[in-house]
Design a protein around this motif. Structure first.
Motif: not given
Length: 933
Positions: A790-803, A832-837, A928-931
């Motif tokens: 199991v691997a789990e991460w909290d993702v801040p609401s910033d598109p820059a953290v997707v990479p 999925l992370v990009t859509n959630a942000i 995908f580097g182009d936000l």
């Protein structure tokens, strides 16, 4: 006989309790036995009273004299030894001193006189002073010598009267022993007699009481005698006995009376004639009369007999026997004999008819007790043996045994399904053998003709012998000699044949027997056909239900599962269960029970199971799943009650069900459950402890509008969750509480076993011999998802953290050895992370689960559901979910109390092919580097 003695046995109309004086006088008349007994008692009482008075007088007189002698001596000695007596005798005037003292002593001692005397016998004292100085009347010589004299003597008058006195004379001595005087004291005989006179009234009164009691006792005895003789006088009794004797010897029924030792006390003329008794038979022992053994045994036994028929010479005697005194320890017997020889022929036929009716009744009760074809055929064979036949066999078409409609094409091949024999084993075809009958055999003829065939003498039945010559020869050698074969027809269709054989000394079958066999077979055929129809419907329902139940275990990592399903004997029910994998490595467990049995219940179960699969695919919460099922059952009820339903539609208005729905999460080790009228599941802990899950009970499905409570239970790894239907714990012979206790004990004994072993142990312990309801059992042992997977991460609401999320994902996949699907997984998690942000709301979490498949989950706090759409060639975005759907085997959305989760599953071993399939989209991944995309 009863008419002739009734007038003597009828009591007279006079109540014995309230006898008039005239009646009492008549009872005690000297002409009656009671009066004579009473007179004798009076004489005895009078003599006893006189004897008692005489004895009392003599005894009292003797006792009084003895008492007077003692009192006289005591009084005289007391006065003689009193202080001052000796000086008084020596004084100048002894009378003056002794007279007052003597009178005082007389009064105190209660004697009639105390007299002081000189040594010469001259009185110094006397109650009357005039007698002083005179000579004492009595003997004084021994007293002068120092002895005491006691005697009876007369004397002068005394205050008590004149008469003989009992007196004592004692000496008065000084200190040297010299007699200085004499003292005499006494009591008159008249006073002694007064001592026994008071007892005389007591004796007379006792005599009077005894006389009264004798009178009352004699009266009561006389009344009782009159009761027992019904008020008959001796002459009437004698006349009655004369009449009885005349009637006894005139009746056409033999009467015998024997004592407890078996001696014949009385035999009337009819009994002597029927049994051939000699004239001097009375007084002889029954065993000495030369009677048949059965008659002798009957007369000497103590058992009562009612209408038993015994033979004596050429007569048939109907015998009745009763004890003379039923409540006595030793009593004789009264036996009546009636000649029934002329009625034997008529009663024999009536008895046969009665036995046939009784056998038909037993057939109606004993045939068709179950809905099993073979068992029903065996019941037919068992009923007919030995009352009607010695050997019975039943042969049926295979189509009947399988529940199909029988046809004439299968008549030649019948299967032996039942054999019953009251004798030794006969050489007939064994059970289960298929018999190919020849066209001319009795069995084939009875099937073609549709009526029974009689072969009264099997020695002449050539067609029967040709079927199996060796077997027929052995049967004839063992005594089989007669046959009746009849068709088993129901609703105009022949199901098989029943063969009735007689052997040994049994009489050959007759035409009447053929008719009876046809009637017996007709009743059995209806029961067999009912069992056939039930077997067909039962087979269809079981086939349908088993086709609707799970056939294999789905691939999942959360639970080790085993189950059992056992249909009821009376018909298939609506029990069902399911194991449904859910996203996020979760598993849904379902256990349900539809009300009713048969095809309708099985079809309803199939609809509910399909609905549960659909609702599970939507990943609804457990309470919402039960709510949707409740609405579905309500609609099904409405369909059943609609006007379009046919009038003969079965099981109308009975659609209802219970259900338990549970979702187990192996990551959190929790199980969320809700139940609608279903039994509470049990949880077996890793240590073997058994307890109920305590899921809040809700209303069954189909009531509509009731909420369903949800319960969350923590299940450590290795726990077992046990789901079951009520058929396992409740039946006709066991209530629910007892069944639950038995289930608990079975689970405790099965602690530490695998689910498969637990299922086997529970079924072996609780399965009823004849289950009246379906039984469904599901045992699931929990597993925990390994934390390392199991691997789990909290993702801040910033598109820059997707990479960075993609980089962490790539590192974790490399750690798990999943480099082959790293490219596709990065693509999925990035989208999925990009859509959630962009479109969701915080908090955003990304999680990877690696089990039998790789699961990517991205959750956020928004309840907005993403939609898959077809982007135009000129659109700059809108292709993310399309890429996810093309890259993953499955994907979807589920809602949680905190928002939603978008998930996607990939199979690790299919990574290479998936990468090849998705190679055309590599260019998009580089962008995908182009936000702005």
């Amino acid at each position: 006989m009863q008419v002739s003695i009734r007038r003597y046995l009828t009591p007279r109309r006079r109540p014995p309790a309230g006898l008039s004086p005239d009646s009492r006088v008549s009872l005690l008349s000297l002409r009656s036995a009671a009066g004579q007994v009473f007179l004798l008692q009076v004489v005895i009482v009078v003599l006893l009273v006189v004897a008692a008075v005489v004895s009392l007088v003599l005894q009292a007189s003797h006792d009084a004299l003895q008492q007077g002698r003692r009192e006289s001596v005591v009084a005289a000695q007391s006065f003689a030894n009193a202080p001052g007596v000796v000086p008084a005798f020596r004084s100048r005037d002894p009378s003056a001193v002794l007279q007052p003292r003597a009178e005082a002593a007389r009064k105190r001692a209660g004697v009639d006189f105390v007299v002081a005397l000189s040594t010469k016998g001259i009185r110094y004292t006397y109650p009357y002073p005039r007698e002083i100085g005179k000579k004492f009347v009595g003997t004084i010589g021994p007293a002068l010598e120092g002895r005491t004299v006691v005697e009876q003597a007369g004397g002068p008058p005394l205050p008590a009267g004149t008469g003989t006195a009992v007196q004592a004379v004692v000496p008065v001595t000084d200190s040297r022993g010299t007699v200085v005087g004499l003292v005499s004291a006494g009591i008159t005989v008249k006073n002694v007699t007064k001592r026994w006179m008071p007892q005389l009234p007591i004796i007379i009164g006792a005599g009077a009481v005894a006389l009264t009691l004798a009178t009352a006792g004699t009266t009561l005895v006389a009344v009782r005698l009159r009761r027992q003789t019904h008020g008959l006088a001796p002459a009437e009794l004698a006349r009655m006995y004369e009449h009885h004797d005349a009637v006894l010897h005139a009746v056409r029924e033999g009467v015998l009376i024997t004592d407890a030792d078996g001696r014949l006390l009385l035999a009337n003329d009819e009994a002597r004639q029927l049994l051939g008794l000699p004239t001097e038979a009375e007084g002889c022992h029954v065993g000495e009369l030369g009677l048949p053994e059965r008659i002798t045994r009957l007369l000497t036994s103590r058992e009562a007999v009612t209408d038993e028929v015994h033979s004596a010479d050429d007569r048939l005697l109907s015998v009745n026997k009763r004890p003379t005194f039923p409540h006595a320890v030793r009593c004789g017997s009264v036996v009546t004999l009636r000649d029934t020889t002329e009625l034997a022929a008529v009663s024999g036929r009536a008895e046969v008819a009665r036995e046939r009716l009784k056998l038909l009744y037993e057939a109606g009760v004993g045939i068709g007790t179950t809905l099993d074809v073979g068992r029903t055929a065996q019941e037919l064979a068992d009923v007919a043996v030995p009352q009607f036949a010695d050997v019975v066999t039943v042969d049926l078409l295979d189509a009947v045994l399988q529940g199909y409609e029988p046809t004439a094409e299968g008549w030649r091949h019948l299967r032996r399904v039942a054999i019953s024999s009251g004798r030794q084993t006969m050489p007939v075809h064994p059970l289960g053998e298929v018999i190919a009958f020849l066209p001319d055999t009795p069995q084939m003829r009875t099937l073609r003709q549709g009526r029974g065939v009689l072969e009264a003498d099997l020695h002449k039945a050539h067609s029967w012998q040709e079927q199996a010559p060796d077997r027929a020869r052995r049967a004839l050698e063992r005594g089989m000699h007669s046959l009746v074969t009849v068709p088993l027809r129901a609703r105009g269709v022949s199901l098989g044949v029943a063969n009735f054989y007689r052997a040994g000394n049994s009489p050959a079958f007759e035409a009447e027997d053929l008719s009876f066999a046809e009637e017996l077979a007709a009743r059995a055929a209806v029961a067999i056909d009912n069992a056939r129809r039930f077997s067909r419907e039962h087979t269809m329902a079981v086939t349908l239900q088993r086709s609707l139940l799970p056939r294999g275990q789905p691939d999942q990592d959360a639970l080790e599962v085993a189950w059992r399903y056992l249909p009821a004997e009376a018909g298939v029910g609506g029990d069902w269960f399911d194991v449904i994998p859910l996203p996020g490595a979760r598993v849904a467990l379902v256990m349900g029970d539809v009300v009713g049995h048969g095809l309708h219940a099985a079809a309803t179960m199939g609809r509910l199971r399909t609905a549960v699969h659909n609702f599970s695919a939507l990943d609804l919460p457990v309470d919402e799943v039960l709510g949707q099922l409740d609405d579905l059952v309500v609609r099904m009820d409405q369909e059943e009650d609609s006007d379009d339903a046919p009038d003969d539609h079965e099981e109308r208005n009975v659609t209802g069900a219970t259900c338990l729905y549970a979702i187990y999460d192996p990551v959190a080790a929790t199980c969320t459950m809700a139940r609608a009228g279903h039994p509470d599941p049990m949880v077996v802990g890793p240590d073997g402890t058994v307890a109920f899950a305590d899921v809040q009970a809700s209303a069954p499905l189909g009531l509509g509008g009731y909420p369903f409570e949800t319960t969350e239970v923590h299940l450590p790894e290795g726990s077992q969750l046990v789901l079951y239907t009520d058929g396992l714990v409740e039946d006709r012979a066991r209530d629910l509480d007892a069944g639950l206790d038995a289930l608990r004990r079975a689970l405790e004994e099965a602690g530490g076993r695998t689910p498969e072993e637990s299922c086997r142990a529970v079924i072996d312990a609780l399965r009823p011999a004849h289950p009246s309801d379906d039984i469904a059992l599901l045992v699931a042992r929990t597993r925990l998802f390994p934390p390392a997977r199991v691997a789990e991460w909290d993702v801040p609401s910033d598109p820059a953290v997707v990479p960075s999320v993609r980089a962490r994902c790539r590192e974790k996949l490399a750690e798990w050895g999943l480099e082959g699907i790293a490219f596709t997984t990065e693509l999925i998690i990035s989208e999925l992370v990009t859509n959630a942000i962009r479109y969701g709301s915080p908090p955003v979490t990304a999680r990877l689960l690696y089990g039998r498949c790789l699961i990517c989950e991205v959750s956020d706090g928004s309840s907005t559901s993403p939609r898959l759409q077809q982007a135009a060639t000129t659109d700059e975005g809108g292709r993310g979910l399309f890429l996810v759907s093309r890259s993953a085997q499955r994907w979807g959305t589920r809602y949680t109390p905190r928002g939603k989760v978008i998930w996607a599953e990939q199979m690790p071993h299919e990574g290479a092919s998936a990468a090849a399939d998705h190679a055309p989209v590599d260019v998009l991944l580089e962008q995908f580097g182009d936000l702005s995309l």
